[in-house]
Design a protein around this motif. Structure first.
Motif, PDB file in Angstrom:
ATOM      1  N   PHE A   1       0.833  -1.201   0.000  1.00 15.99           N
ATOM      2  CA  PHE A   1       0.000   0.000   0.000  1.00 15.99           C
ATOM      3  C   PHE A   1       0.872   1.256   0.000  1.00 15.99           C
ATOM      4  N   GLY A   2       1.979   1.218   0.756  1.00 21.23           N
ATOM      5  CA  GLY A   2       2.878   2.360   0.780  1.00 21.23           C
ATOM      6  C   GLY A   2       3.478   2.640  -0.590  1.00 21.23           C
ATOM      7  N   ALA A   3       3.896   1.575  -1.293  1.00 21.12           N
ATOM      8  CA  ALA A   3       4.463   1.736  -2.632  1.00 21.12           C
ATOM      9  C   ALA A   3       3.423   2.296  -3.603  1.00 21.12           C
ATOM     10  N   LEU A   4       2.199   1.781  -3.517  1.00 21.44           N
ATOM     11  CA  LEU A   4       1.132   2.276  -4.395  1.00 21.44           C
ATOM     12  C   LEU A   4       0.848   3.750  -4.123  1.00 21.44           C
ATOM     13  N   GLY A   5       0.843   4.127  -2.825  1.00 21.10           N
ATOM     14  CA  GLY A   5       0.605   5.527  -2.482  1.00 21.10           C
ATOM     15  C   GLY A   5       1.678   6.437  -3.046  1.00 21.10           C
ATOM     16  N   MET A   6       2.944   6.014  -2.961  1.00 22.93           N
ATOM     17  CA  MET A   6       4.034   6.839  -3.505  1.00 22.93           C
ATOM     18  C   MET A   6       3.939   6.948  -5.020  1.00 22.93           C
ATOM     19  N   VAL A   7       3.569   5.853  -5.700  1.00 22.82           N
ATOM     20  CA  VAL A   7       3.422   5.896  -7.158  1.00 22.82           C
ATOM     21  C   VAL A   7       2.312   6.865  -7.560  1.00 22.82           C
ATOM     22  N   LEU A   8       1.181   6.786  -6.865  1.00 26.02           N
ATOM     23  CA  LEU A   8       0.057   7.679  -7.189  1.00 26.02           C
ATOM     24  C   LEU A   8       0.422   9.132  -6.946  1.00 26.02           C
TER      25      LEU A   8
END
Length: 312
Positions: A193-200
Motif C-alpha cells: 500500500f505504501g508503494a502504491l501511495g508513492m506511485v500515485l
C-alpha cells in the motif's frame, strides 16, 4: 495440540500489555517522522526494514515463514492492511478523536462477528466489559469523539469493522500459522500500500503543507537521519509488538483479546507524558481507569475459570 484448541487469556493479556507499551512508545515518534516525510514512504520503508530484520531472525531462531494456508494469510493481511489505510486516510479530513473512536469500535464488531458468524457464546461480563471500555475510550478522546460526526465518520467505523474481522481471522482462519508468517503478511501488505501511495503521488502530486499536516499528502522525500532512525525503531518495535499481539489473538478468544487491547490508549498516554511532558485532563484519567477495569474484568473472569466457547 493445535493452537485453536487452547485458551490462555492471562498469557494473552500479558502479551497485549507488552505490545501496548512497545507500540505506545514507537508511535509517539511518528510526529518526528511526519515533520518532513510522508505516510506512504514511512509504510514502505518500515516494511523493508521489518522484513529485513525478520529475514535475519529466521535462520537464527529457526522461524517458519511458509504459510500453512496461503489464501487465509493473504486474506487476513489484506483485511488488516485495508483497515489501516482507511484509518490513516480518514485522518486527512476528520479530527483525530473521531477517527480513533471509530477504530475502537472494533471490540463491538468482534463480539458481533464471533456470535453471528461463528456461533460463539458471549456472556454478560464480556458485553459489559466492551461497554465499559468503550465509554472509557470516549472519555480519553474527549467531547470531540462524540460531536461533529458526519457521513464521513463512517469511514473510521468501517476501519474498526475490518480491524475486528482481521482479529477474528487470526484465530478462526489462521490457527496453525506461526506468528512470524502473519507478521510477514501484515508488513508486506502495508509495504505494498505504501508503494502504491508513492506511485500515485508521483503521477498526481499534491501540494503538501509543511510539517505533520502534510503527512498523508507527501510522496517520496529524500530520507534524512531522523527519518531512518525512527523508522528503524518503528520497524523493530512493531515487529516485536505486533508479533506479541498476533500471538495473543491465537491463544485466546478474539472477544477477550480485543477488550484488553483498549490498554493501548493508557500506554500511549503514559509515553506522551514521559517523553513530551503532555498531561491528561481528569476526564481522560477517569477514562483510563474504565479501560483498565474493562480489561481486568475479562482477564479475571478467565482466571476464575470462565467457560471457553467451542472454537470452529
Amino acid at each position: 495440540m493445535p493452537v485453536a484448541h487452547q485458551d490462555r487469556t492471562l498469557a494473552a493479556a500479558g502479551m497485549i500489555c507488552g505490545y501496548a507499551m512497545l507500540i505506545g512508545y514507537t508511535d509517539n515518534y511518528v510526529r518526528v517522522i511526519a515533520q518532513e516525510h510522508g505516510l506512504w514512504q514511512f509504510h514502505f520503508t518500515r516494511t523493508v526494514m521489518a522484513l529485513a530484520l525478520l529475514g535475519l531472525l529466521v535462520p537464527l531462531l529457526g522461524l517458519r515463514l511458509r504459510p500453512v494456508n496461503l489464501r487465509a494469510v493473504v486474506a487476513r493481511s489484506l483485511i488488516h492492511g485495508l483497515a489501516m489505510v482507511i484509518y490513516f486516510g480518514a485522518l486527512a479530513f476528520l479530527p483525530v478523536a473521531i477517527v480513533a473512536a471509530g477504530l475502537f469500535t472494533a471490540p463491538i464488531f468482534v463480539l458481533l462477528i464471533s456470535r453471528f458468524a461463528y456461533g460463539h457464546a458471549i456472556g454478560p461480563v464480556r458485553i459489559l466489559a466492551v461497554a465499559v471500555g468503550f465509554v472509557g475510550v470516549l472519555l480519553v478522546l474527549g467531547p470531540e469523539a462524540v460531536s461533529g460526526a458526519s457521513a464521513a465518520a463512517v469511514l473510521p467505523v468501517l476501519a474498526g469493522a475490518l480491524y475486528a474481522l482481521g482479529n477474528v481471522a487470526t484465530r478462526e482462519w489462521c490457527p496453525e500459522e506461526s506468528a512470524e508468517t502473519l507478521l510477514a503478511g501484515f508488513f508486506a501488505t502495508l509495504g505494498l500500500f505504501g508503494a502504491l501511495g508513492m506511485v500515485l503521488l508521483t503521477l498526481a502530486p499534491l501540494v503538501a503543507p509543511v510539517g505533520p499536516d502534510g503527512f498523508l499528502m507527501r510522496g517520496w522525500v529524500m530520507p534524512n537521519g531522523p527519518f531512518l532512525l525512527w523508522t528503524f525503531v518503528q520497524a523493530a518495535g512493531s515487529l516485536l509488538g505486533v508479533g506479541m499481539m498476533i500471538r495473543a489473538y491465537q491463544i485466546t478468544d478474539a472477544g477477550r483479546a480485543s477488550v484488553i487491547e483498549y490498554v493501548i490508549l493508557p500506554a500511549s498516554a503514559f509515553w506522551s507524558w514521559t517523553l513530551w511532558g503532555e498531561l491528561l485532563a481528569p476526564m481522560a484519567v477517569g477514562g483510563m481507569v474504565l479501560i483498565v477495569a474493562a480489561g481486568s474484568m475479562i482477564a479475571l473472569r478467565a482466571g476464575a475459570g470462565e467457560p471457553v466457547a467451542p472454537q470452529a
